[in-house]
Design a protein around this motif. Structure first.
Motif, mmCIF file in Angstrom:
data_model
loop_
_atom_site.group_PDB
_atom_site.id
_atom_site.type_symbol
_atom_site.label_atom_id
_atom_site.label_comp_id
_atom_site.label_asym_id
_atom_site.label_seq_id
_atom_site.Cartn_x
_atom_site.Cartn_y
_atom_site.Cartn_z
ATOM 1 N N GLN A 1 -0.315 -2.429 2.634
ATOM 2 C CA GLN A 1 0.046 -1.210 1.919
ATOM 3 C C GLN A 1 1.548 -1.086 1.663
ATOM 4 O O GLN A 1 1.967 -0.266 0.855
ATOM 5 N N ARG A 2 2.347 -1.882 2.373
ATOM 6 C CA ARG A 2 3.807 -1.783 2.264
ATOM 7 C C ARG A 2 4.403 -3.173 2.108
ATOM 8 O O ARG A 2 5.339 -3.561 2.794
ATOM 9 N N THR B 1 1.858 2.814 -3.448
ATOM 10 C CA THR B 1 1.014 3.315 -2.360
ATOM 11 C C THR B 1 1.604 4.489 -1.582
ATOM 12 O O THR B 1 0.863 5.318 -1.065
ATOM 13 N N GLN B 2 2.922 4.586 -1.487
ATOM 14 C CA GLN B 2 3.516 5.656 -0.685
ATOM 15 C C GLN B 2 5.028 5.633 -0.856
ATOM 16 O O GLN B 2 5.609 4.624 -1.255
ATOM 17 N N ARG C 1 1.697 -2.162 -3.212
ATOM 18 C CA ARG C 1 0.655 -3.089 -2.760
ATOM 19 C C ARG C 1 0.500 -4.166 -3.831
ATOM 20 O O ARG C 1 0.588 -3.877 -5.029
ATOM 21 N N SER D 1 -1.675 5.281 0.880
ATOM 22 C CA SER D 1 -1.897 4.458 2.072
ATOM 23 C C SER D 1 -2.634 5.247 3.149
ATOM 24 O O SER D 1 -2.479 6.464 3.263
#
Length: 584
Positions: free
Chosen positions: A58-59, A116-117, A149, A201
């Motif tokens: 996700q990161r 994602t964030q 991502r 995420s």
């Protein structure tokens, strides 16, 4: 105008000296020339030092904008920035945080990515730039940057165009999402929309679920906060009874010194006592309540420790009629009102908070299936044997199991109380044989190794991990992201000249220290004393360092972006106005 990839930046983790400790970090990124293959978890040649907070699917890639570089150069009056200095993998022209939305997808070179964030607030970016307040500023200035991502692996290089391939649902920008987690004045509609974004995420989704649940529990319009204190600071309570429960455990009953009624505590909470007869300055200790919630007097049950200053005084020097200074009941290890089975597991004096829970269940005449599982050395050390047995006997569906770790007779506790008594320590096999229901909620209290073993046993036999609650004696486990491991050191006075300022008492650690202005914050003082602490951003953003404030008052520098709930303090940016007592 088409956004463009200006620089690809990579760097492998390394050890960096910081405030007398060693940080293992990958925040030092540097530009590379030519093509680089972006894989599912990383760019070739790149790595992260702390995979709890950074990296992973996700990161995989961190993005920061050249426009934000210009903003910070002006803000700090600096001109020495270079690509990668904010820890990012991609330095880009365009893609502002207030326009890019979580769930948007972009093609860069051969690879495709999904937002994602926002960036995780972390002290290491401030360490990298030599600007400790930067984590808070990234949030307050709405310039965090964001993670991607990898949807399609491929080669990228500086100069590639950045082409948007899909607009994410929800229309919540990176800056919106970041503010929703870290800033006050949250919009409930934004919370709902954020939770409906599949690309967000899992970690941030869980944070928003917790936030939504806390708001619901606190009531419509209420902020996310802790349980209200029954009274501020310490107040005098009079000792009305002393009962030797076992050769090593003494129960102390406490009533209001003015004869009034005491506020009801929740089942499982604890009291913090300031004991004037045991030392100078008066030491502070916390003990779980073992009394029935709503009882006329509070009861704490204290095990005598051979070298315990306070426990020895309570056992040998305390008398009925004495007055102790006591902070209000507090703690989040409380019985959750629900309808399913409940499992109460304890060892030794760890029975105290679950005893209060059993009293609550008995007072409610609960129809819930209740399992009482207790480990003691032998029948003489079997704390609350008769009391627990009587309460369980009155419940329609109760199961009582006692494990004697140093007794050969496995049929009776030796004092007339009939229960299912087992020989030896509770093991995975013996716990599995009890037939505990998989949908039960469990509450564990005892020494750390015991609780770790019991959690493993309970999850192995089918209980959900998030339905297992624990209360740990002593200091909480530290959260210090990125710091390399070193041998544990008992809390101690800080090195250097003693301070002359307010007295800071770390209640769980049994340590009192005079404040010195050479420390930037209470957290810095705790670090110097090797008091276990929990933190991440160190600038008042993430609230990881939120700590119950039992007494005293603080000032903040810098001011936190969102104040903590009443009765709590953000130690990472707090300095004492007066003497403090902290639950650390």
């Amino acid at each position: 105008m088409t956004a463009k990839l200006l620089s690809v930046n990579v760097g492998m983790p390394k050890d960096v000296s910081w405030q007398g400790r060693t940080v293992h970090t990958g925040v030092w990124k540097h530009p590379v020339t030519g093509p680089r293959l972006v894989r599912r978890l990383n760019i070739d040649g790149d790595g992260q030092g702390d995979l709890q907070g950074h990296g992973g699917e996700q990161r995989a890639v961190l993005v920061y904008q050249i426009q934000s570089y210009a903003h910070w150069q002006e803000h700090f009056g600096r001109s020495d920035f270079e690509y990668g200095q904010f820890g990012e993998n991609f330095t880009v022209d365009g893609l502002p945080d207030d326009e890019v939305c979580v769930g948007d997808r972009y093609r860069i070179g051969e690879a495709e990515f999904e937002v994602t964030q926002p960036r995780v607030t972390c002290y290491r970016v401030g360490m990298r730039l030599g600007e400790p307040e930067l984590p808070a500023l990234l949030v307050s200035h709405h310039r965090p940057g964001f993670y991607l991502r990898v949807i399609t692996e491929g080669v990228v290089r500086a100069g590639d165009d950045i082409v948007k391939t899909r607009t994410g649902p929800g229309a919540l920008s990176v800056a919106d999402i970041d503010a929703l987690l870290y800033l006050p004045g949250r919009d409930p509609d934004h919370l709902r929309r954020a939770l409906a974004i599949p690309a967000l995420s899992p970690g941030w989704q869980q944070s928003f679920r917790d936030m939504t649940a806390a708001r619901a529990a606190a009531g419509v319009g209420a902020g996310v906060g802790a349980r209200a204190e029954a009274w501020p600071g310490f107040r005098p309570l009079r000792v009305t009874g002393l009962v030797h429960e076992t050769p090593s455990v003494l129960s102390v009953e406490l009533a209001a010194d003015d004869g009034g009624a005491l506020p009801a505590a929740e089942a499982g909470q604890y009291l913090t006592l300031r004991v004037g007869g045991a030392g100078d300055p008066a030491p502070v200790r916390s003990y779980s309540l073992s009394s029935a919630p709503g009882a006329a007097a509070y009861r704490v049950s204290v095990k005598r420790e051979e070298f315990g200053l306070v426990s020895r005084y309570l056992h040998t020097g305390l008398r009925v009629g004495a007055v102790l200074e006591v902070a209000a009941p507090r703690g989040d290890f409380v019985l959750v009102p629900e309808a399913g089975p409940v499992v109460l597991v304890s060892a030794g004096v760890g029975a105290t908070p679950v005893m209060a829970m059993l009293h609550r269940l008995a007072a409610e005449h609960t129809a819930r299936p209740v399992w009482w599982i207790h480990a003691a050395r032998n029948h003489r050390e079997h704390l609350f044997a008769h009391e627990a047995h009587a309460l369980l006997h009155a419940l329609p569906e109760a199961h009582e199991h006692v494990f004697y770790t140093a007794q050969n007779d496995a049929t009776d506790d030796g004092d007339g109380v009939r229960a299912e008594v087992h020989r030896g320590r509770p093991t995975l096999e013996s716990m599995a044989a009890l037939g505990l229901p998989a949908d039960a909620t469990a509450y564990l209290c005892g020494p750390a190794p015991f609780m770790a073993a019991m959690r493993t046993s309970l999850t192995t036999i089918g209980l959900a991990d998030d339905r297992i609650h624990t209360e740990l004696f002593g200091a909480l486990a530290a959260i210090n992201p990125g710091l390399t491991a070193r041998p544990a050191v008992a809390p101690h006075q800080p090195p250097g000249e003693p301070g002359t300022g307010p007295l800071i008492t770390f209640a769980r650690s049994g340590l009192s220290v005079r404040w010195s202005p050479r420390h930037r914050s209470v957290l810095d003082l705790a670090d110097a004393c090797d008091v276990p602490t929990r933190w991440s951003c160190r600038t008042g953003v993430c609230h990881t360092c939120t700590t119950p404030l039992l007494a005293g008052d603080v000032e903040y520098a810098p001011d936190p972006l969102e104040p903590p709930p009443a009765g709590e303090v953000l130690i990472c940016c707090a300095r004492p106005r007066h003497d403090l007592v902290l639950d650390l």
